[in-house]
Design an enzyme around this catalytic site. Structure first.
Site, PDB file in Angstrom:
ATOM      1  N   PRO A 104       0.821  -1.189   0.196  1.00  0.00           N
ATOM      2  CG  PRO A 104       0.063  -1.184   2.232  1.00  0.00           C
ATOM      3  CD  PRO A 104       0.579  -2.071   1.210  1.00  0.00           C
ATOM      4  NE  ARG A 115      -7.932  -5.249 -20.807  1.00  0.00           N
ATOM      5  CZ  ARG A 115      -9.146  -5.590 -21.397  1.00  0.00           C
ATOM      6  NH1 ARG A 115      -9.689  -6.903 -21.538  1.00  0.00           N
ATOM      7  NH2 ARG A 115      -9.871  -4.788 -22.486  1.00  0.00           N
ATOM      8  CD  GLU A 134       0.676  -5.035  11.200  1.00  0.00           C
ATOM      9  OE1 GLU A 134       0.878  -3.895  10.770  1.00  0.00           O
ATOM     10  OE2 GLU A 134      -0.469  -5.463  11.489  1.00  0.00           O
ATOM     11  CG  ASP A 143     -10.052  -1.117 -22.748  1.00  0.00           C
ATOM     12  OD1 ASP A 143     -11.365  -1.371 -23.038  1.00  0.00           O
ATOM     13  OD2 ASP A 143      -9.442  -2.086 -22.470  1.00  0.00           O
TER      14      ASP A 143
HETATM   15  N1  SAM Z   1       1.373  -2.416   7.732  1.00  0.00           N
HETATM   16  C1  SAM Z   1       1.438  -2.331   6.277  1.00  0.00           C
HETATM   17  C2  SAM Z   1       1.074  -0.966   5.940  1.00  0.00           C
HETATM   18  O1  SAM Z   1       0.425  -0.225   6.938  1.00  0.00           O
HETATM   19  O2  SAM Z   1       1.858  -0.387   5.086  1.00  0.00           O
HETATM   20  C3  SAM Z   1       0.094  -3.136   5.747  1.00  0.00           C
HETATM   21  C4  SAM Z   1       0.286  -4.340   5.636  1.00  0.00           C
HETATM   22  S1  SAM Z   1      -1.107  -5.166   4.775  1.00  0.00           S
HETATM   23  C5  SAM Z   1      -2.172  -5.718   6.010  1.00  0.00           C
HETATM   24  C6  SAM Z   1      -0.370  -6.909   4.233  1.00  0.00           C
HETATM   25  C7  SAM Z   1       0.245  -7.038   2.913  1.00  0.00           C
HETATM   26  O3  SAM Z   1      -0.865  -6.785   1.895  1.00  0.00           O
HETATM   27  C8  SAM Z   1       1.179  -6.074   2.356  1.00  0.00           C
HETATM   28  O4  SAM Z   1       2.366  -6.729   2.645  1.00  0.00           O
HETATM   29  C9  SAM Z   1       1.045  -6.129   0.838  1.00  0.00           C
HETATM   30  O5  SAM Z   1       1.694  -6.911  -0.046  1.00  0.00           O
HETATM   31  C10 SAM Z   1      -0.293  -6.117   0.772  1.00  0.00           C
HETATM   32  N2  SAM Z   1      -1.222  -5.026   0.393  1.00  0.00           N
HETATM   33  C11 SAM Z   1      -2.233  -4.556   1.414  1.00  0.00           C
HETATM   34  N3  SAM Z   1      -2.743  -3.330   0.810  1.00  0.00           N
HETATM   35  C12 SAM Z   1      -1.920  -3.387  -0.624  1.00  0.00           C
HETATM   36  C13 SAM Z   1      -2.390  -2.362  -1.521  1.00  0.00           C
HETATM   37  N4  SAM Z   1      -3.050  -1.350  -1.478  1.00  0.00           N
HETATM   38  N5  SAM Z   1      -1.544  -2.297  -2.669  1.00  0.00           N
HETATM   39  C14 SAM Z   1      -0.767  -3.370  -2.916  1.00  0.00           C
HETATM   40  N6  SAM Z   1      -0.465  -4.406  -1.975  1.00  0.00           N
HETATM   41  C15 SAM Z   1      -1.123  -4.321  -0.625  1.00  0.00           C
END
Ligand code: SAM
Length: 226
Positions: free
Chosen positions: A87, A152, A114, A167
């Site tokens: 994220p 795609r 996490e 698209d």
């Molecule tokens: N503690 C982290 C933070 O707040 O940045 C979030 C960890 S999340 C619960 C667990 C995993 O989900 C991450 O390591 C990532 O690989 C994935 N993930 C969660 N949200 C994502 C997003 N918006 N885009 C890409 N990967 C995501």
């Protein structure tokens, strides 16, 4: 193109890889996707991949050694772009999808809990990509989003290249409204121009509708262009 994915839940990818465009792209040899279980790269009896965070606090953190071992083994001897779905990464856009689709082989790291010990990012990750400003429980769905969007862009995956070229986002605009049979639905008629057979008039109506749709639904795209 070849995409390797590392995850602790390989089974999540089963139906996704077998179905529809992705399934066909793989069987035609246009796309190769290899799913790897992170636990196969652990050294301990319990195949553990997480531990408590240094400094305390809630949740668990994915330990660095299995990730570093997995990425090094999978990418050994070939150039691979190593992407951590996170994220905190660069937001995924149409332009980024097209760039990655032409970037050669990719290795996608799907986090859980996490997230990954920061030293994984410092040693074996080239970039982080986010699919939006919200937090999911794992990187598997983001990896599938990226794979599907990139597929795609591979010639031959989508039957009619024109349908990809037209698209949304391609020309900085959303796509025009689409209609199919029947000609009347709940008293609503298909716009007459689409039944006219006048291809120039249809094209011009579609371009006009793309601008109107973008102005109404995503005015920020027009602001970016100007
Ligand atoms: N503690 C982290 C933070 O707040 O940045 C979030 C960890 S999340 C619960 C667990 C995993 O989900 C991450 O390591 C990532 O690989 C994935 N993930 C969660 N949200 C994502 C997003 N918006 N885009 C890409 N990967 C995501």
């Amino acid at each position: 193109m070849r995409v390797d994915v590392v995850t602790i839940f390989p089974e999540l990818f089963g139906a996704f890889l077998e179905t529809s465009l992705i399934g066909r792209a793989r069987s035609k040899g246009l796309l190769q996707v290899e799913i790897h279980d992170l636990r196969d790269h652990t050294e301990d009896r319990h195949r553990s991949v997480d531990d408590e965070p240094y400094g305390g606090g809630g949740g668990m953190v994915m330990t660095a050694p299995p990730w570093i071992a997995a990425v090094r083994r999978i990418s050994e001897g070939r150039p691979v772009r190593r992407i951590y779905l996170s994220p905190q990464g660069e937001p995924l856009t149409d332009a980024k999808v097209r760039e990655l689709a032409e970037a050669g082989d990719l290795l996608l790291l799907c986090g859980r809990y996490e997230g990954l010990d920061e030293r994984v990012l410092e040693t074996v990750v080239d970039e982080e990509i986010s699919i939006g400003d919200y937090v999911l429980s794992g990187g598997e769905l983001p990896a599938m989003v990226l794979i599907e969007a990139m597929s795609r862009q591979i010639r031959g995956v989508v039957g009619l290249p024109l349908s990809v070229e037209n698209d949304s986002f391609r020309a900085g605009l959303l796509d025009h409204p689409q209609y199919t049979r029947p000609a009347v639905v709940e008293g609503l008629e298909v716009p007459a121009v689409l039944l006219s057979g006048d291809h120039a008039a249809i094209e011009s109506w579609r371009r006009e509708q793309e601008v109107l749709a973008t102005r109404r639904k995503r005015p920020d795209l027009l602001a970016r262009e100007s």
